[in-house]
Write an enzyme that holds these catalytic residues in place. Sequence first.
Site, mmCIF file in Angstrom:
data_model
loop_
_atom_site.group_PDB
_atom_site.id
_atom_site.type_symbol
_atom_site.label_atom_id
_atom_site.label_comp_id
_atom_site.label_asym_id
_atom_site.label_seq_id
_atom_site.Cartn_x
_atom_site.Cartn_y
_atom_site.Cartn_z
ATOM 1 N N HIS A 14 0.842 -1.208 0.000
ATOM 2 C CA HIS A 14 0.000 0.000 0.000
ATOM 3 C C HIS A 14 0.877 1.259 0.000
ATOM 4 O O HIS A 14 0.741 2.127 -0.866
ATOM 5 C CB HIS A 14 -0.905 -0.042 1.239
ATOM 6 C CG HIS A 14 -1.826 1.128 1.385
ATOM 7 N ND1 HIS A 14 -3.182 1.044 1.210
ATOM 8 C CD2 HIS A 14 -1.581 2.430 1.693
ATOM 9 C CE1 HIS A 14 -3.738 2.230 1.396
ATOM 10 N NE2 HIS A 14 -2.788 3.092 1.699
ATOM 11 N N GLU A 15 1.792 1.342 0.959
ATOM 12 C CA GLU A 15 2.610 2.563 1.092
ATOM 13 C C GLU A 15 3.565 2.718 -0.097
ATOM 14 O O GLU A 15 3.838 3.836 -0.533
ATOM 15 C CB GLU A 15 3.382 2.558 2.417
ATOM 16 C CG GLU A 15 2.502 2.532 3.665
ATOM 17 C CD GLU A 15 1.439 3.631 3.709
ATOM 18 O OE1 GLU A 15 1.645 4.723 3.130
ATOM 19 O OE2 GLU A 15 0.378 3.393 4.317
ATOM 20 N N HIS A 26 1.836 4.508 -2.859
ATOM 21 C CA HIS A 26 1.939 5.969 -2.689
ATOM 22 C C HIS A 26 3.339 6.446 -3.078
ATOM 23 O O HIS A 26 3.502 7.486 -3.732
ATOM 24 C CB HIS A 26 1.686 6.361 -1.222
ATOM 25 C CG HIS A 26 0.268 6.184 -0.768
ATOM 26 N ND1 HIS A 26 -0.803 6.685 -1.450
ATOM 27 C CD2 HIS A 26 -0.246 5.577 0.336
ATOM 28 C CE1 HIS A 26 -1.924 6.387 -0.794
ATOM 29 N NE2 HIS A 26 -1.607 5.718 0.275
ATOM 30 N N HIS A 34 3.851 6.499 -6.805
ATOM 31 C CA HIS A 34 3.062 7.610 -7.339
ATOM 32 C C HIS A 34 3.853 8.923 -7.184
ATOM 33 O O HIS A 34 3.990 9.708 -8.133
ATOM 34 C CB HIS A 34 1.734 7.665 -6.580
ATOM 35 C CG HIS A 34 0.644 8.421 -7.278
ATOM 36 N ND1 HIS A 34 -0.647 8.402 -6.821
ATOM 37 C CD2 HIS A 34 0.642 9.225 -8.364
ATOM 38 C CE1 HIS A 34 -1.391 9.162 -7.622
ATOM 39 N NE2 HIS A 34 -0.634 9.674 -8.561
#
Length: 240
Positions: free
Chosen positions: A28-29, A32, A35
């Site tokens: 998940h992290e 980010h 991105h």
Amino acid sequence: MDGSAYDVHPYVLGNYLDDYNSLSMLAHEMGHAMHSAYSNAKQPYPKADYAIFVAEVASTLNEALLAERMLERQRSRARQMFLLVAQLEGFRQTLFRQAMFAEFELVVYQRAERGEALTADTLNADYLEIVRRYYGHDERLVTVDTLYGVEWAAIPHFFYNFYVFQYVTGIVAATALAERIRDEGQPARERYIEHLLSAGRSDAPITLLQRAGVDLTTSTPYEVTMQAFTRAIERVEALI
Ligand SMILES: [Zn+2]
């Protein structure tokens, strides 16, 4: 994850416990982080910082890809069950529960627009009605105690301006994009990296998502997401 040091690189700080939740957190992290890394590299500083509307797409997409890969590799029935139930809990918490929050938020704003007073009693009653409807209280699927009416008071997002619906659009976009990447492979992956991960806030979020391969102005991605949810339930039922 903090990607705001534009000229450096994103930072991820996490408590890694060497279990599936930690692995999923890391995926998940890192969503980010990728991105931020791509957008910082490809966009000028004023356009690099992406909007909340697309922020949870990269992270949730990574979670979905991880869950699929793990499921493919597991032969043990117990582990398959664990992964499928974790996926279903994700849908419950991020899709249904946040949609429920968004509906409550709308009701509160509508009351305010009609010039009505917002008291704890009316908010408790509105919230309880919505929770009971979402969880099937009247159909006797789940008993929702009156006490749950006050749950709204513990959710800080209600004090921001329409935040929670973006969890729903985020998981819907991520689920639809993950399916395209799985089905189409390389072209879908490149479209996603170029038009979403590298795009920062260079255009309207909905336009960036369209270029990346998911059009949230149509019902298709919502249907794809509900199909993924139904497939996970059917797999759990088959395993039981
Ligand atoms: Zn996140």
